[in-house]
Design an enzyme around this catalytic site. Structure first.
Site, mmCIF file in Angstrom:
data_model
loop_
_atom_site.group_PDB
_atom_site.id
_atom_site.type_symbol
_atom_site.label_atom_id
_atom_site.label_comp_id
_atom_site.label_asym_id
_atom_site.label_seq_id
_atom_site.Cartn_x
_atom_site.Cartn_y
_atom_site.Cartn_z
ATOM 1 N N GLU A 48 -39.635 -32.709 -20.886
ATOM 2 C CA GLU A 48 -39.926 -30.679 -20.973
ATOM 3 C C GLU A 48 -40.623 -30.557 -21.814
ATOM 4 O O GLU A 48 -39.503 -30.319 -23.066
ATOM 5 C CB GLU A 48 -38.451 -30.602 -19.744
ATOM 6 C CG GLU A 48 -38.931 -28.966 -19.937
ATOM 7 C CD GLU A 48 -37.546 -27.913 -19.386
ATOM 8 O OE1 GLU A 48 -36.903 -29.331 -19.773
ATOM 9 O OE2 GLU A 48 -37.768 -27.208 -18.447
ATOM 10 N N HIS A 84 -35.938 -19.043 -15.345
ATOM 11 C CA HIS A 84 -36.281 -19.721 -14.466
ATOM 12 C C HIS A 84 -37.593 -18.352 -13.208
ATOM 13 O O HIS A 84 -36.659 -18.103 -12.243
ATOM 14 C CB HIS A 84 -35.435 -20.501 -13.643
ATOM 15 C CG HIS A 84 -34.953 -21.869 -14.158
ATOM 16 N ND1 HIS A 84 -33.866 -21.581 -14.273
ATOM 17 C CD2 HIS A 84 -35.738 -22.662 -14.183
ATOM 18 C CE1 HIS A 84 -33.576 -23.101 -15.389
ATOM 19 N NE2 HIS A 84 -34.442 -23.586 -14.798
ATOM 20 N N HIS A 133 -41.264 -23.566 -14.235
ATOM 21 C CA HIS A 133 -41.434 -22.659 -14.095
ATOM 22 C C HIS A 133 -41.724 -21.511 -15.521
ATOM 23 O O HIS A 133 -42.029 -22.156 -15.738
ATOM 24 C CB HIS A 133 -39.226 -22.702 -13.526
ATOM 25 C CG HIS A 133 -39.225 -22.933 -15.040
ATOM 26 N ND1 HIS A 133 -38.443 -22.544 -15.845
ATOM 27 C CD2 HIS A 133 -38.280 -24.628 -15.114
ATOM 28 C CE1 HIS A 133 -37.913 -23.181 -16.304
ATOM 29 N NE2 HIS A 133 -37.960 -24.221 -16.433
ATOM 30 N N GLU A 173 -42.230 -29.174 -16.558
ATOM 31 C CA GLU A 173 -40.723 -30.742 -16.809
ATOM 32 C C GLU A 173 -40.898 -31.887 -15.625
ATOM 33 O O GLU A 173 -39.806 -32.181 -14.549
ATOM 34 C CB GLU A 173 -38.969 -30.356 -16.233
ATOM 35 C CG GLU A 173 -39.303 -29.156 -15.739
ATOM 36 C CD GLU A 173 -37.331 -28.593 -15.799
ATOM 37 O OE1 GLU A 173 -36.557 -29.216 -15.780
ATOM 38 O OE2 GLU A 173 -37.178 -27.529 -15.261
ATOM 39 N N ASP A 200 -31.517 -31.357 -21.962
ATOM 40 C CA ASP A 200 -32.007 -30.578 -21.131
ATOM 41 C C ASP A 200 -31.528 -29.311 -21.988
ATOM 42 O O ASP A 200 -30.080 -28.644 -21.935
ATOM 43 C CB ASP A 200 -32.303 -30.298 -20.071
ATOM 44 C CG ASP A 200 -33.282 -29.416 -19.990
ATOM 45 O OD1 ASP A 200 -33.053 -28.714 -20.666
ATOM 46 O OD2 ASP A 200 -33.738 -29.771 -18.269
ATOM 47 N N ASP A 228 -37.104 -24.132 -23.508
ATOM 48 C CA ASP A 228 -36.672 -24.948 -22.553
ATOM 49 C C ASP A 228 -37.285 -26.372 -22.989
ATOM 50 O O ASP A 228 -38.911 -26.392 -22.450
ATOM 51 C CB ASP A 228 -36.472 -23.854 -21.058
ATOM 52 C CG ASP A 228 -36.327 -25.167 -20.364
ATOM 53 O OD1 ASP A 228 -36.140 -26.392 -20.640
ATOM 54 O OD2 ASP A 228 -35.949 -25.001 -19.126
HETATM 55 MN MN MN Z 1 -34.777 -27.419 -19.046
HETATM 56 MN MN MN Z 2 -36.400 -26.054 -17.495
#
Ligand code: MN
Ligand code: MN
Length: 302
Positions: free
Chosen positions: A283, A167, A159, A192, A89, A100
Site C-alpha cells: 500500500e 477512510h 480509499h 492497497e 500496515d 497510510d
Molecule cells: Mn493501510
Molecule cells: Mn488503507
C-alpha cells in the site's frame, strides 16, 4: 482544478507524514522476525511515530497469514512471529493529514505472492493520473495479480484520505470495473492491493482490538464510567480508529461493549481470507498531480 491546488500547505503535511511513515516502516520491518513479539513491533512503531513528530492515524496493523486487515496486538499479548506471512500496515498523521502504507514481510518463503501485491501497486501508480477513473486503477491491480496466477481480495478496497479521516471517498477497487470516480489533481488516495491464492474474499473473524467512534457523536450516555471513556476517546482520537490496548482502563472492553450497543462506538473485527490461505498486501498513499501522481510513502520499499 489547476495545479495551484498542490500549493496548499496540506500537501507539505502529507509529505511529512509520508517521510515519518517510511522511516518507521523500515525500522519496524527489521524487527519482524521469527520469535519476536508482535506487540513489541507495534509499540515500537507507534512510539517512533510520535518521536519523529507525527501521531498514529490508526493502531499499527500486524496481520498474519490468512489475516488481511484490522489485526493488532492486545495489551499483554505475548504472541510471537512464526514462519508466517506478515502484513505491516502503518498510518501516520501530521496535523490530521494522513499517510497510510503497508508492506508484507515474508517469513513463510512465498516470495511470488509478495511480488504479486507489489507489482499490482506499481501498476496502479503507473496508471493513476487526472481523468483516470478508479475502475481503471482496479483493472491494473487485478491484471497484475492474475498475471502472477493469484487472486486479488475483491471485497477490500483502497480509499481516499482527508484531515482526521482515514477512510473516505473515493473507494479504489482491487478489481477492474467499467465505471468509477474520475481522479482529479490534488486528490489524495491510499491504494492497497491484496493478493491470495484463495477465494479473494475476506470475512470478519470474532476478535476485535480496533474500534472507532460511530457517526458524528453527540449521543448521551447515561452510565458514568462509559461516558467518561467516551469523553477520553473523543479527546484523544476523535474520528480516528484506536486500539483497545491504548485505553488505560481495566474495564475498557466491557465499557466499549456498552458503547457499541448504544451505537456510539463500532468495532473493526479482524478480516480473514475465507479459504484460510495466505494474503499479501502492499500500500501507498499518493497525491494525484498534473502528469500522474506523487508518492509521499515511496520510501517504504527502500
Ligand atoms: Mn493501510
Ligand atoms: Mn488503507
Amino acid at each position: 482544478m489547476t495545479d495551484e491546488t498542490l500549493d496548499d500547505p496540506r500537501y507539505e503535511e502529507y509529505r511529512e507524514a509520508g517521510d515519518i511513515l517510511s522511516t518507521v516502516m523500515n525500522e519496524a520491518r527489521e524487527r519482524v522476525e521469527v520469535g519476536a513479539k508482535q506487540l513489541d513491533v507495534a509499540e515500537y512503531a507507534e512510539e517512533r511515530i510520535r518521536e519523529l513528530g507525527g501521531e498514529p492515524a490508526f493502531p499499527v496493523n500486524i496481520s498474519v497469514d490468512e489475516e488481511a486487515s484490522h489485526a493488532t496486538s492486545g495489551a499483554d499479548d505475548e504472541t510471537e512471529f512464526g514462519e508466517e506471512m506478515v502484513c505491516l500496515d502503518i498510518g501516520v498523521h501530521v496535523d490530521g493529514w494522513i499517510a497510510d502504507a503497508a508492506v508484507t514481510v515474508d517469513l513463510s518463503d512465498n516470495p511470488e505472492l509478495v511480488a504479486a501485491a507489489e507489482e499490482a501497486l506499481d501498476a496502479a501508480v503507473e496508471t493513476i493520473a487526472p481523468g483516470v477513473h478508479t475502475g481503471e486503477v482496479g483493472a491494473a491491480i487485478e491484471d497484475a495479480i492474475r498475471d502472477r496466477g493469484y487472486t486479488p481480495i475483491l471485497n477490500l478496497s483502497g480509499h481516499g484520505v482527508a484531515q482526521f479521516d482515514a477512510h473516505t471517498d473515493p473507494s479504489v477497487p482491487n478489481r477492474g470495473l467499467d465505471r468509477g470516480v474520475e481522479l482529479e489533481v490534488g486528490d489524495v488516495i491510499a491504494v492497497e492491493p491484496f493478493a491470495t491464492d484463495g477465494q479473494g474474499k475476506v470475512g470478519e473473524g470474532n476478535d476485535a482490538e480496533i474500534y472507532e467512534l460511530a457517526g458524528s457523536g453527540g449521543r448521551s450516555v447515561r452510565n458514568r464510567q462509559a461516558r467518561q471513556l467516551l469523553e477520553t476517546i473523543e479527546e484523544e482520537y476523535g474520528q480516528l480508529p484506536f486500539a483497545l490496548r491504548w485505553l488505560d482502563d481495566q474495564r475498557a472492553k466491557m465499557l466499549l461493549r456498552r458503547l457499541q450497543r448504544q451505537g456510539v462506538v463500532e468495532s473493526h473485527p479482524v478480516l480473514k481470507e475465507d479459504a484460510g490461505t495466505l494474503v499479501s498486501q502492499a500500500e501507498h498513499t499518493l497525491i494525484v498531480t498534473e502528469d500522474g501522481c506523487e508518492v509521499p510513502t515511496t520510501g517504504i520499499f527502500s
